[in-house]
Motif scaffolding. Sequence first.
Motif, mmCIF file in Angstrom:
data_model
loop_
_atom_site.group_PDB
_atom_site.id
_atom_site.type_symbol
_atom_site.label_atom_id
_atom_site.label_comp_id
_atom_site.label_asym_id
_atom_site.label_seq_id
_atom_site.Cartn_x
_atom_site.Cartn_y
_atom_site.Cartn_z
ATOM 1 N N TYR A 196 11.517 -3.980 -0.671
ATOM 2 C CA TYR A 196 11.252 -3.323 -1.916
ATOM 3 C C TYR A 196 11.397 -4.176 -3.158
ATOM 4 O O TYR A 196 10.731 -4.486 -3.923
ATOM 5 N N ASP A 250 0.811 -1.120 -0.083
ATOM 6 C CA ASP A 250 0.219 0.049 0.041
ATOM 7 C C ASP A 250 0.789 1.239 0.005
ATOM 8 O O ASP A 250 0.214 2.358 -0.083
ATOM 9 N N LEU A 251 2.271 1.073 -0.112
ATOM 10 C CA LEU A 251 2.932 2.303 0.325
ATOM 11 C C LEU A 251 2.632 3.337 -0.693
ATOM 12 O O LEU A 251 2.636 4.481 -0.425
ATOM 13 N N LYS A 252 2.817 3.015 -2.094
ATOM 14 C CA LYS A 252 2.470 4.026 -3.059
ATOM 15 C C LYS A 252 1.150 4.587 -3.140
ATOM 16 O O LYS A 252 0.976 5.705 -3.093
ATOM 17 N N LYS A 253 0.048 3.522 -2.658
ATOM 18 C CA LYS A 253 -1.355 4.139 -2.682
ATOM 19 C C LYS A 253 -1.397 5.265 -1.441
ATOM 20 O O LYS A 253 -2.046 6.228 -1.588
ATOM 21 N N ARG A 269 9.295 -7.283 -3.011
ATOM 22 C CA ARG A 269 8.070 -7.469 -2.506
ATOM 23 C C ARG A 269 7.134 -8.264 -3.167
ATOM 24 O O ARG A 269 5.997 -8.420 -2.647
ATOM 25 N N ILE A 285 0.984 7.089 -0.346
ATOM 26 C CA ILE A 285 1.747 8.250 -0.785
ATOM 27 C C ILE A 285 0.933 9.126 -1.794
ATOM 28 O O ILE A 285 0.885 10.279 -1.441
ATOM 29 N N ARG A 286 0.288 8.412 -2.475
ATOM 30 C CA ARG A 286 -0.705 9.160 -3.426
ATOM 31 C C ARG A 286 -1.884 9.851 -2.693
ATOM 32 O O ARG A 286 -2.127 10.894 -3.182
#
Lengths: 207, 107
Positions: free
Chosen positions: B16, A53-56, B19, A58-59
């Motif tokens: 990362y 979910d990291l990118k989600k 992942r 951040i967005r």
Amino acid sequence: MKGTVATLVFFAAGCAAGWADLIPESVVESDVTTWILYVLMFLVGIGIGSNPDLKKIIRAIDPRLLVLPLASIAGTLVLSACVSLLTGWGVSDGLAVGGGMGYYSLSSILISQYKEASLGAQLAAELGTIALLSNIFRELFTLVASPFLARRFGPFAPITSAGATAIDVCLPVILKSSGERMLPAAVISGIISDFSVPLLVPLFCSF
Amino acid sequence: MFNVLLVMFAGIAAGYLFRKMKFTASAGKAAGVVIWVMLFALGVEIGSDPEVRGNLSVLGLQALLFAAAGVIGSVLAAVLVYRTLFRNGSGIAAGESPDMEDREGRR
């Protein structure tokens, strides 16, 4: 909640084992725990890096929401420094305890390991215990007092009071007392508080 | 001292890179187990030292003070941020909400 009880059980079992002299001196004195700590930090890192979910997350960030955890960390650190003066600990000791931000297991372990150089083994273990207990108290208080905090101090109060636990243990009670629309605020605040612990606590241990 | 941060950043890079692989998902659970081992070790250190054992009530009291400091400091910050930046109540609900896995064991 289950995690908190398990934490206390393992800590208490260790106390009992130490008191009963069940663990040989050579193991207690060795630096095995330092290596276990490295394993732990590596695992914590993998957890952060592989978060799907990291990118989600951040967005989804409203830049203003970043201010919330940063202010919360700052407020915690300032008052923790004041308490350290009251209780006779050094300011950097108080900052290390406050820097735990509710993440009691990791902060207490880091402190008992890394304060050893400046405080000695006994005081480092004592400060680690204070970090463990105070951060557990903080979580328990937030679980109980969230409805009151939200009513009296606004919807952000339960989120910042929860610190790092805003994203897991305290999330349900936060959403209940502050409203479902507080989910992004709680998640972002919880994650940033969470990530700040392995950065801030070692930093304050180095002074 | 900063070895511990170095190790964590190595973990973030590894997490990362890998992942897509299954084992990274169980890192949180594994961390939970290691944390229990470390807390047991901290307990042993406390329990085996008679001087620390005698100090436990003092430590508990000081822990209460630090907990109060954390709660009060962060709640003041919440009030301040809410009043200065979010007065109109807009923007809070913006964005999709990521699914939260159960990370309780990690704490």
